[in-house]
Design an enzyme around this catalytic site. Structure first.
Site, PDB file in Angstrom:
ATOM      1  CB  THR A  66      -0.860   0.086   1.215  1.00  0.00           C
ATOM      2  OG1 THR A  66      -1.838  -1.047   1.149  1.00  0.00           O
ATOM      3  CG2 THR A  66      -1.819   1.335   1.316  1.00  0.00           C
ATOM      4  CG  ASP A  80      -1.862  -6.567  -2.784  1.00  0.00           C
ATOM      5  OD1 ASP A  80      -1.689  -7.457  -1.749  1.00  0.00           O
ATOM      6  OD2 ASP A  80      -2.759  -5.789  -2.875  1.00  0.00           O
ATOM      7  CB  SER A  81       2.386  -8.241   0.606  1.00  0.00           C
ATOM      8  OG  SER A  81       1.407  -8.151   1.691  1.00  0.00           O
ATOM      9  CB  THR A 124       0.196  -4.497   6.221  1.00  0.00           C
ATOM     10  OG1 THR A 124      -1.101  -4.347   5.416  1.00  0.00           O
ATOM     11  CG2 THR A 124       0.951  -3.029   6.404  1.00  0.00           C
ATOM     12  CG  ASP A 125      -2.727  -7.727   2.985  1.00  0.00           C
ATOM     13  OD1 ASP A 125      -3.229  -7.023   4.088  1.00  0.00           O
ATOM     14  OD2 ASP A 125      -3.460  -7.670   1.917  1.00  0.00           O
TER      15      ASP A 125
HETATM   16  N1  ASP Z   1      -2.859  -5.575   0.353  1.00  0.00           N
HETATM   17  C1  ASP Z   1      -1.824  -4.767   0.695  1.00  0.00           C
HETATM   18  C2  ASP Z   1      -0.371  -5.416   0.785  1.00  0.00           C
HETATM   19  O1  ASP Z   1      -0.328  -6.354   1.698  1.00  0.00           O
HETATM   20  C3  ASP Z   1      -2.016  -4.179   2.107  1.00  0.00           C
HETATM   21  C4  ASP Z   1      -1.051  -3.293   2.712  1.00  0.00           C
HETATM   22  O2  ASP Z   1      -0.084  -3.011   2.179  1.00  0.00           O
HETATM   23  O3  ASP Z   1      -1.264  -2.803   3.760  1.00  0.00           O
HETATM   24  O4  ASP Z   1       0.469  -5.496  -0.271  1.00  0.00           O
END
Ligand code: ASP
Length: 614
Positions: A50, A122-123, A154-155
């Site tokens: 993100t 995207d993780s 973050t995922d």
């Molecule tokens: N879907 C995003 C990811 O994990 C969420 C994030 O980065 O907060 O890449």
């Protein structure tokens, strides 16, 4: 493992060129407008997430080749004046993927180069192959940089942080994963401060761990889990306090920082075993589902159990499947579904799993346990027994070794820290547990040898000087046996109790009586040293009665000379004279009768403190 993704600096420059020009430079003289400071180099590996996302037709998605340019326009993240005045780009042959922070409070210039994974992810799309790509990038750039920041979604950040913590062997530099809940391009976002503080920590502190920084806290990477999709505080480290807090100051919790106890060269292990999985048990889980999950090619499973590591022990079908799997050399690691706490063997339902060959995973997060399995099972040179042993050990601070109990800081205890290092433990709670385990033995030894300084040091560490050894004996018991008035005084003033009973039922006072250390008995009698004079007198009365019983006139005389009234009642109301009469100890009775009222009054008024009788 297949490779996916490529890394390039800023998406526009050649990797080799950027790396050749990254020698750290000493402090610089600059022109007027800006101050110099020692320059340090940090590599930022942008993998996606993100933090660098932009709205697209399908929703937020990472945008390539944009981050460095955008950060260059944010003054807190790039000091244009410094770059110009010091001719930063010419001097270090750098491209516009490299930026420099304004001078830090610690007088450092953090120069950071941004490399991007291609494609940015995207993780949720990350795989172990991507962990391998990141690890190799770290290795290739390790020598040229002082620290590393990995931008990540973050995922799955907790998985990547856990995996990298194992993949990075003999790590001696700071690696920090960070990201954000709101893209850095938005007006109000958490990305800027997460990136800024990660850079400051990675550039200025040697924390030789794979860490995760989020919302004012630096965590050990293999201890975190994502707990919130809406708050800036997206991560939690339930079983380990943060390694650092970024409040008014950045405070590093050095006691908790993991140190790898080795001088070997840094290297990365990228051969992660993909035949691993997480199996969460639930009421009514079918045998067929468990059986299917455990089939070949599965080699390692994290079994997520209830509470402190429990699974139903009224399901022989299920246990049989687990047993058959471990018999086929599938490695099963038991982790709790609870956010906080540890697997322990307090319940029969947990013991059953142990009997089926399941390895207790202590307080490891499922993310860390999975990564550890993948890492260890990716080492074909190890025997099964070695792999199982390593899974029970603490490799990177991913699990707590000893039960947790909290009190004070131990940062000054070289001795305890030496032991901790040997045991491969590092967090404050573990150190405190070790201190508490060692204090009784050390304090008793100090009391025996009369080492007042050692006792003081132990007390300063927060050690409880009333703690008992395996025989229930306290330092005061020992000092009372030794007749060491100085030590007894110190212990009493430190709150040691004269009433502690050892396993033989003896109190320190009884020890002093037994060895006839009248000085100590006198001290115990003085006001303020003992809260129950009545008890002491009754103990003395008992001791005197025992002497009368044994016919020990010398012993009675010594008490008399020490100023003690020999006409005292024991716990059962008898007096020494009465005991002597009953037992037919005529000499003793005569001696006691010979003590005139006068003598007794005189001796008690004098309060003689005798030295030890021998
Ligand atoms: N879907 C995003 C990811 O994990 C969420 C994030 O980065 O907060 O890449």
């Amino acid at each position: 493992m297949a490779e996916s993704g490529r890394l390039s600096p800023g998406g526009s420059r050649e990797l080799g060129r950027a790396l050749s020009a990254t020698e750290p430079s000493p402090a610089l003289e600059t022109g007027q407008g800006c101050r110099a400071g020692a320059e340090v180099r940090v590599l930022v590996v942008n993998t996606g997430g993100t933090i660098g996302m932009m709205p697209q037709s399908e929703g937020l998605a990472p945008e390539a080749n944009k981050l460095a340019g955008a950060l260059a326009k944010i003054p807190i993240l790039h000091d244009v004046t410094y770059a110009k005045e010091t001719k930063l780009y010419d001097r270090l042959a750098l491209g516009d993927d490299t930026l420099v922070l304004p001078l830090s409070k610690e007088n450092k210039r953090i120069i950071y180069t941004i490399m991007e994974l291609s494609p940015l992810l995207d993780s949720a799309n990350m795989t172990p192959a991507d962990w391998g790509t990141i690890a190799k990038c770290l290795q290739a750039n390790y020598e040229q940089h002082d620290g590393f920041v990995i931008l990540h979604g973050t995922d799955t950040m907790a998985y990547t942080a856990s995996a990298l913590s194992f993949m990075c062997e003999n790590l001696g530099k700071t690696i920090i994963l960070t990201g954000s809940q709101v893209p850095i391009y938005e007006l109000r976002n958490d990305g800027r401060s997460n990136l800024l503080v990660s850079l400051l920590i990675a550039g200025q502190f040697v924390i030789p761990e794979v860490c995760l920084y989020f919302y004012n806290k630096l965590y050990r990477g293999n201890r975190v889990t994502k707990v919130d999709t809406e708050s800036f505080k997206a991560f939690s480290s339930p079983n380990l306090p943060p390694l650092a807090n970024a409040e008014v100051d950045i405070t590093i919790n050095w006691e908790t920082v993991w140190r790898s106890n080795t001088t070997k060269k840094f290297e990365v292990h990228t051969n992660m075993n993909s035949n691993v999985g997480l199996l969460r048990i639930f009421p009514g889980i079918t045998t067929a589902a468990v059986k299917a999950f455990l089939q070949s090619p599965m080699e390692g499973v994290v079994l997520e159990t209830y509470g402190s590591g429990n699974a139903p022990n009224n399901r022989p079908d299920l246990l049989e499947e687990l047993k058959q799997a471990t018999d086929r050399n599938v490695v099963i690691l038991n982790c709790t579904q609870c956010l906080r706490g540890s697997v322990s063997l307090v319940y029969a339902t947990g013991k059953t799993l142990l009997d089926a060959g399941v390895i207790p995973g202590a307080d490891m997060t499922p993310e860390a346990a999975l990564a550890k399995l993948s890492y260890i099972l990716g080492k074909p040179q190890l025997s099964l027994a070695e792999k199982r042993k390593m899974l029970s050990e603490n490799l990177r601070g991913e699990r707590t070794v000893v039960p947790i109990g909290t009190r004070i800081t131990l940062k000054d205890s070289k001795f305890i820290q030496g032991i901790a290092k040997y045991l491969y433990i590092s967090c404050k709670e573990e150190l405190e547990a070790i201190r508490d385990a060692l204090t009784p033995a050390l304090a008793c030894a100090a009391a025996k040898t009369g080492d007042l300084d050692a006792l003081k040091a132990l007390q300063n560490l927060g050690g409880n000087l009333s703690s008992e050894d395996y025989d229930g004996r306290t330092p005061l018991h020992i000092a009372s046996c030794e007749g060491n008035l100085e030590i007894v005084t110190y212990l009493l003033e430190s709150g040691a109790t004269v009433y502690a009973k050892d396993r033989f039922g003896a109190t320190p006072l009884m020890n002093a009586i037994r060895f006839r250390y009248y000085n100590i008995l006198g001290l115990a009698r003085s006001p303020g040293k003992c809260s129950s004079q009545q008890t002491i007198f009754s103990l003395k009365g008992t001791a005197l009665c025992i002497l009368a019983l044994k016919g020990d006139i010398d012993g009675l005389r010594a008490w008399h000379l020490a100023g003690v009234d020999l006409d005292q009642h024991s716990y059962d109301g008898n007096t020494p004279l009465r005991v002597a009469k009953i037992m037919g100890r005529t000499e003793v009775a005569a001696f006691l009768k010979s003590l005139t009222k006068n003598d007794l009054q005189k001796s008690s008024a004098t309060r003689v403190i005798l030295k030890t009788p021998n």
